[in-house]
Each structure stands twice: as structure tokens, then as C-alpha cells.
Scaffold this motif. Structure first.
Motif, PDB file in Angstrom:
ATOM      1  N   UNK A   1       0.661  -1.226   0.044  1.00  0.00           N
ATOM      2  CA  UNK A   1       0.133  -0.105   0.027  1.00  0.00           C
ATOM      3  C   UNK A   1       0.828   1.263   0.173  1.00  0.00           C
ATOM      4  N   UNK A   2       2.150   1.142  -0.641  1.00  0.00           N
ATOM      5  CA  UNK A   2       2.960   2.418  -0.613  1.00  0.00           C
ATOM      6  C   UNK A   2       2.993   3.182  -1.729  1.00  0.00           C
ATOM      7  N   UNK A   3       3.888   3.918  -1.750  1.00  0.00           N
ATOM      8  CA  UNK A   3       3.963   4.925  -3.079  1.00  0.00           C
ATOM      9  C   UNK A   3       4.858   4.855  -4.261  1.00  0.00           C
ATOM     10  N   UNK A   4       5.512   3.662  -4.209  1.00  0.00           N
ATOM     11  CA  UNK A   4       6.307   3.455  -5.406  1.00  0.00           C
ATOM     12  C   UNK A   4       5.711   3.377  -6.512  1.00  0.00           C
ATOM     13  N   UNK A   5       6.017   4.366  -7.713  1.00  0.00           N
ATOM     14  CA  UNK A   5       5.200   4.456  -8.890  1.00  0.00           C
ATOM     15  C   UNK A   5       4.924   3.114  -9.671  1.00  0.00           C
ATOM     16  N   UNK A   6       5.875   2.101  -9.655  1.00  0.00           N
ATOM     17  CA  UNK A   6       5.530   0.912 -10.232  1.00  0.00           C
ATOM     18  C   UNK A   6       4.292   0.206  -9.690  1.00  0.00           C
ATOM     19  N   UNK A   7       3.890   0.463  -8.482  1.00  0.00           N
ATOM     20  CA  UNK A   7       2.973  -0.461  -7.732  1.00  0.00           C
ATOM     21  C   UNK A   7       1.721   0.406  -7.154  1.00  0.00           C
ATOM     22  N   UNK A   8       1.651   1.835  -7.604  1.00  0.00           N
ATOM     23  CA  UNK A   8       0.545   2.357  -6.948  1.00  0.00           C
ATOM     24  C   UNK A   8      -0.694   1.817  -7.389  1.00  0.00           C
TER      25      UNK A   8
ATOM     26  N   UNK B   1      -1.588  -1.173  -6.887  1.00  0.00           N
ATOM     27  CA  UNK B   1      -1.982  -1.819  -5.692  1.00  0.00           C
ATOM     28  C   UNK B   1      -2.308  -1.053  -4.248  1.00  0.00           C
ATOM     29  N   UNK B   2      -2.051   0.361  -4.241  1.00  0.00           N
ATOM     30  CA  UNK B   2      -2.382   1.006  -3.354  1.00  0.00           C
ATOM     31  C   UNK B   2      -3.782   1.332  -3.503  1.00  0.00           C
TER      32      UNK B   2
ATOM     33  N   UNK C   1      -7.114  -0.240  -0.974  1.00  0.00           N
ATOM     34  CA  UNK C   1      -7.500   1.127  -0.181  1.00  0.00           C
ATOM     35  C   UNK C   1      -8.334   0.984   0.843  1.00  0.00           C
ATOM     36  N   UNK C   2      -9.572  -0.069   0.642  1.00  0.00           N
ATOM     37  CA  UNK C   2     -10.568  -0.131   1.626  1.00  0.00           C
ATOM     38  C   UNK C   2     -10.398  -1.438   2.123  1.00  0.00           C
ATOM     39  N   UNK C   3      -9.894  -2.394   1.667  1.00  0.00           N
ATOM     40  CA  UNK C   3      -9.585  -3.634   2.323  1.00  0.00           C
ATOM     41  C   UNK C   3      -8.481  -4.570   1.727  1.00  0.00           C
ATOM     42  N   UNK C   4      -7.941  -5.582   2.031  1.00  0.00           N
ATOM     43  CA  UNK C   4      -6.847  -6.150   1.422  1.00  0.00           C
ATOM     44  C   UNK C   4      -7.155  -7.397   0.656  1.00  0.00           C
ATOM     45  N   UNK C   5      -7.511  -7.006  -0.557  1.00  0.00           N
ATOM     46  CA  UNK C   5      -8.021  -8.069  -1.631  1.00  0.00           C
ATOM     47  C   UNK C   5      -7.179  -8.516  -2.561  1.00  0.00           C
ATOM     48  N   UNK C   6      -5.949  -7.733  -2.734  1.00  0.00           N
ATOM     49  CA  UNK C   6      -5.022  -8.039  -3.889  1.00  0.00           C
ATOM     50  C   UNK C   6      -3.567  -8.119  -3.425  1.00  0.00           C
ATOM     51  N   UNK C   7      -3.236  -9.290  -3.220  1.00  0.00           N
ATOM     52  CA  UNK C   7      -1.820  -9.500  -2.669  1.00  0.00           C
ATOM     53  C   UNK C   7      -0.798  -9.441  -4.012  1.00  0.00           C
TER      54      UNK C   7
ATOM     55  N   UNK D   1       5.366  -0.293   4.228  1.00  0.00           N
ATOM     56  CA  UNK D   1       4.221  -0.445   3.102  1.00  0.00           C
ATOM     57  C   UNK D   1       3.731  -1.713   2.968  1.00  0.00           C
ATOM     58  N   UNK D   2       4.165  -2.802   3.822  1.00  0.00           N
ATOM     59  CA  UNK D   2       3.629  -3.986   3.570  1.00  0.00           C
ATOM     60  C   UNK D   2       2.753  -4.531   4.681  1.00  0.00           C
ATOM     61  N   UNK D   3       2.028  -5.526   4.423  1.00  0.00           N
ATOM     62  CA  UNK D   3       1.009  -6.320   5.417  1.00  0.00           C
ATOM     63  C   UNK D   3       1.044  -7.627   4.955  1.00  0.00           C
TER      64      UNK D   3
END
Length: 213
Positions: free
Chosen positions: A54-61, A63-64, A68-74, A122-124
Motif C-alpha cells: 500500500x505504498x507510493x512506489x510508482x511501479x505499484x500504485x 496496488x495502493x 485502499x479499503x480492504x486487503x484484496x489484492x496480494x 508499506x507491506x502487510x
């Protein structure tokens, strides 16, 4: 003994009860608590786990946005099995007394901390512990979660779960993960020709644009 004519249908196994069992285990997995990485307390057990970004790395935005509302996409799904699992040389007590799941999550934490452009905060993670006869399901549930979620670091960017190949075996190339997240000391020793960073980044973009709620 008389051999029968070949009939493919006589070799196909299907069990609807097993299909439902896998679905039930996946539903249970998706309902387990989400923790920081690594989890705040050490614990015993083996099983299946997922990492969420859920971090701000431009490669992975992407996923953020998706998480955003629930952890659905690992971003990654993996398994942790006790020693001897592949050779079926484990007892029930060895399965329940192993700390392999916590150890594996801690190992991933170190890789992320070393990787350029990543922050561990940024990881859970979430996970399911399989005990006794349930440990036979570990591989099936890992495969089901990867097929269902198509996590980036399983499906597109290889190498996150790699280990140091050891002295004398550094002729191989760095993985795609180590190309874009330099920093693991042992990976920097690899002297093969890796994929270009531009190609890896392009593959990531193509993969993520197809992930939808």
C-alpha cells in the motif's frame, strides 16, 4: 493380465468435494486478520501466506488503489512447509512445532528492507496455519490463491522468494525482482546477463493494468 484399450476418460479424476474444500479454505484465508510484516509476535506453524502493498512506489500504485479499503489484492503469495515435507519425512509433531511460517515472513521482511525503492512499513501480511493432516493442503491452497489473484511477484516479476545460491553458483543472472530492487548482497554477486530494467518495468505495467476490482 490382459491390457485394456486406452481410454483417457478412465484416467481423469474429479472430486467436487475437494473443489469445495479448496474454496472454503480460500474463503477462510481471505477472512483472516492482516498484520504488519513481519507479524508482531513469533509463532509456531506452517501454511500459506500473502503479502499486500500500500505504498507510493510508482511501479505499484495500482496496488495502493486496489487495497485502499480492504486487503484484496496480494502482491505475493507463498507457502511455508516444515523440513522434510517434500520427501514426506515429517511427523505431525514436527509440522505443529515448526516456526517455518514466521521464519519465511521474516526472511521476506529482510529482502524488502534491502530492496531499493521499497519500505517495509508499506507491506502487510495475512496467513493460514495448517496443522496435522491439514498440512497436505498447503500446496493446493497456495496454487489456488495464485491462480485466483495473479500476484505480481508470482506471475510477472520472478525472484522475490529466491535464496542465495551459494559459493560457486553465481554464474546465473539476477532475477527480475533484483533488477528493479537492487540491494540484496548475494544477488549483486550474480554475473549472468539479466533482463533489462525497461523490459521488466513494461511487463509490470501490462500486468497491473489488467487487475480490476
Amino acid at each position: 493380465m490382459i491390457r485394456q484399450p486406452f481410454d483417457r476418460n478412465k484416467h481423469v479424476y474429479h472430486n467436487e468435494a475437494f473443489v469445495e474444500l479448496v474454496k472454503d479454505a480460500v474463503r477462510f484465508f481471505n477472512g483472516t486478520p492482516v498484520h504488519e510484516l513481519p507479524p508482531p509476535e513469533k509463532f509456531l506453524g506452517t501454511g500459506v501466506y500473502a503479502l499486500y502493498y500500500t505504498g507510493d512506489n510508482p511501479l505499484y500504485t495500482r496496488y495502493k488503489e486496489l487495497n485502499r479499503l480492504s486487503y484484496d489484492f496480494p502482491i505475493y503469495v507463498g507457502k511455508a512447509v516444515p523440513g522434510g515435507w517434500r520427501q514426506s519425512r515429517i511427523s505431525d509433531s514436527e509440522s505443529t512445532q515448526s516456526n517455518e511460517l514466521y521464519r519465511r515472513l521474516s526472511e521476506h521482511s529482510r529482502s524488502i528492507s534491502a530492496g531499493d525503492g521499497l519500505n517495509l512499513s508499506d507491506f502487510s501480511c495475512r496467513f493460514v496455519i495448517f496443522e496435522r493432516e491439514g498440512s497436505d493442503m498447503i500446496g493446493s491452497i497456495e496454487a489456488a490463491l495464485i491462480k485466483l489473484n495473479r500476484p505480481l511477484w508470482n506471475s510477472c516479476v520472478d525472484g522475490f522468494g529466491n535464496h542465495d545460491p551459494g559459493s560457486g553458483r553465481y554464474e546465473q543472472a539476477r532475477s527480475d525482482w533484483d533488477v528493479i530492487h537492487t540491494g540484496r548482497v548475494w544477488a549483486d554477486r550474480l554475473n549472468g546477463t539479466p533482463n533489462s530494467k525497461n523490459d521488466v518495468v513494461a511487463n509490470i505495467a501490462n500486468h497491473l493494468k489488467n487487475l480490476k476490482k
